[in-house]
Design a protein around this motif. Structure first.
Motif, PDB file in Angstrom:
ATOM      1  N   ARG A 233      59.198  51.399  72.428  1.00 13.05           N
ATOM      2  CA  ARG A 233      58.424  51.884  71.278  1.00 13.05           C
ATOM      3  C   ARG A 233      58.744  51.076  70.024  1.00 13.05           C
ATOM      4  O   ARG A 233      59.891  50.669  69.811  1.00 13.05           O
ATOM      5  CB  ARG A 233      58.698  53.366  71.039  1.00 13.05           C
ATOM      6  CG  ARG A 233      58.163  54.244  72.167  1.00 13.05           C
ATOM      7  CD  ARG A 233      57.992  55.674  71.737  1.00 13.05           C
ATOM      8  NE  ARG A 233      57.477  56.491  72.839  1.00 13.05           N
ATOM      9  CZ  ARG A 233      56.941  57.698  72.692  1.00 13.05           C
ATOM     10  NH1 ARG A 233      56.847  58.225  71.474  1.00 13.05           N
ATOM     11  NH2 ARG A 233      56.487  58.370  73.731  1.00 13.05           N
ATOM     12  N   LYS A 240      56.494  55.174  65.912  1.00 11.07           N
ATOM     13  CA  LYS A 240      57.434  55.677  66.916  1.00 11.07           C
ATOM     14  C   LYS A 240      56.806  56.679  67.883  1.00 11.07           C
ATOM     15  O   LYS A 240      57.328  56.893  68.988  1.00 11.07           O
ATOM     16  CB  LYS A 240      58.653  56.296  66.233  1.00 11.07           C
ATOM     17  CG  LYS A 240      58.327  57.556  65.426  1.00 11.07           C
ATOM     18  CD  LYS A 240      59.576  58.113  64.747  1.00 11.07           C
ATOM     19  CE  LYS A 240      59.267  59.405  63.991  1.00 11.07           C
ATOM     20  NZ  LYS A 240      60.458  59.933  63.300  1.00 11.07           N
ATOM     21  N   THR A 244      54.474  53.632  75.073  1.00 12.52           N
ATOM     22  CA  THR A 244      54.231  52.316  75.666  1.00 12.52           C
ATOM     23  C   THR A 244      53.588  52.487  77.035  1.00 12.52           C
ATOM     24  O   THR A 244      53.681  53.554  77.661  1.00 12.52           O
ATOM     25  CB  THR A 244      55.546  51.526  75.829  1.00 12.52           C
ATOM     26  OG1 THR A 244      56.361  52.187  76.804  1.00 12.52           O
ATOM     27  CG2 THR A 244      56.296  51.418  74.503  1.00 12.52           C
TER      28      THR A 244
END
Length: 328
Positions: A233, A240, A244
């Motif tokens: 991330r 954040k 992914t």
């Protein structure tokens, strides 16, 4: 005393010589060409760097930004190499999309050696997103829908068919278990902004782009990021929460470098000015703040090192394109 005077004279001479080199080229009416319409990554590169250059007083007047869309960057490349190849005041936004098009021979008669590669200003990680009100919430869900009915999902991107936005989708599709990636539908538009507009209009179902051109649409509540194509991330409160692809079981990564090329017959003095100026900008606190706010990751390559980097990118993309059937 004579030795002291001689040393002082030598120091003064060296300082004057350095100053002479420093002012060997003074840009006038600087211009950055963004090879796409407003709203995409190339436009972001020109406008953000141009503003920072002026804020840092590295140029004496605001930089003009010209949007010159067409051919996935090919129109701008042809314009520079054929009509403005000795313009010392011009730089052109470039990225992985540029090296991809060159690797695939998509700019007719063009090669990387026709221009001078100036430097990078960061790396922009790829994202796959959907409209905020989409019922799809994860990347595996999206590709499961593609597997079940390839015609039901069209991906939109700001590069041409076979370009970097397209390649990112194919890499992720392949890693998700889709054997025939040529069945994945991709629609090309002239820039990420136009691609997002088509997504929001319901004409396509997913978007492939980069974090810098996506963030504004996420902030406005228009886009939902399914995956960032990074190993882990991204840092910062703004990014954040974006998952992914890797953490969702799809081992797909892709960073889009961002930087500039210049006309091939630009003078050495002008070229050195732009290399040093872009390097100074990249190292400034002001640019670090821009990178932080827009999800750009570090990538510092300038002059000869940047040229070698681009050459390797082109060679690697040629190999990948052959592997997935885009090049023979």
């Amino acid at each position: 005393m004579k030795k002291l005077a001689a040393a002082g004279a030598a120091t003064l001479f060296a300082a004057l010589a350095f100053a002479g080199q420093a002012i060997a080229f003074e840009p006038k009416q600087t211009e950055c060409v963004a090879p796409a319409n407003a709203g995409g990554g190339w436009d972001f590169t020109c406008r953000q760097v141009g503003k920072t250059l002026y804020d840092l007083k590295l140029i004496s007047s605001p930089m003009q930004v010209t949007n010159l869309a067409g051919g996935g960057g090919g129109v701008a490349y042809a314009e520079v190499t054929s009509k403005r190849n000795d313009d010392n005041n011009l730089i052109v936004a470039a990225s992985s999309a540029t090296s991809t098009r060159l690797a695939q021979g998509a700019f007719p008669g063009a090669s990387k050696d026709q221009v001078r590669w100036v430097g990078s200003i960061g790396a922009d990680y790829g994202v796959i997103a959907v409209a905020k009100d989409s019922d799809i919430n994860t990347l595996p869900e999206l590709f499961e829908k593609v597997k079940n009915d390839p015609k039901s999902v069209s991906f939109a991107g700001g590069s041409a068919v076979g370009g970097w936005d397209h390649l990112k989708v194919l890499i992720a599709a392949k890693e998700s278990g889709i054997d025939d990636v040529r069945s994945v539908k991709y629609v090309a538009f002239e820039g990420g902004g136009e691609a997002v507009t088509q997504l929001l209009g319901g004409h396509v179902q997913a978007f492939s782009g980069d974090i810098s051109e996506t963030k504004g649409f996420v902030d406005s509540g228009d886009l939902k990021v399914l995956a960032v194509l990074a190993d882990e991330r991204l840092p910062g409160d703004e990014f954040k929460d974006f998952p992914t692809a890797v953490e969702q079981g799809i081992n797909a990564t892709g960073a889009n470098w961002r930087g500039f090329y210049a006309p091939g017959e630009m003078s050495d003095e002008a070229y050195d000015f732009w290399v040093n100026t872009i390097k100074t900008t990249y190292e400034s606190d002001e640019w670090k703040e821009v990178m932080k706010n827009n999800g750009l990751m570090p990538l510092a390559k300038f002059g000869d090192e940047f040229e070698a980097f681009v050459a390797k990118q082109i060679a690697d993309t040629e190999e990948l394109s052959r592997e997935i059937g885009i090049l023979q």
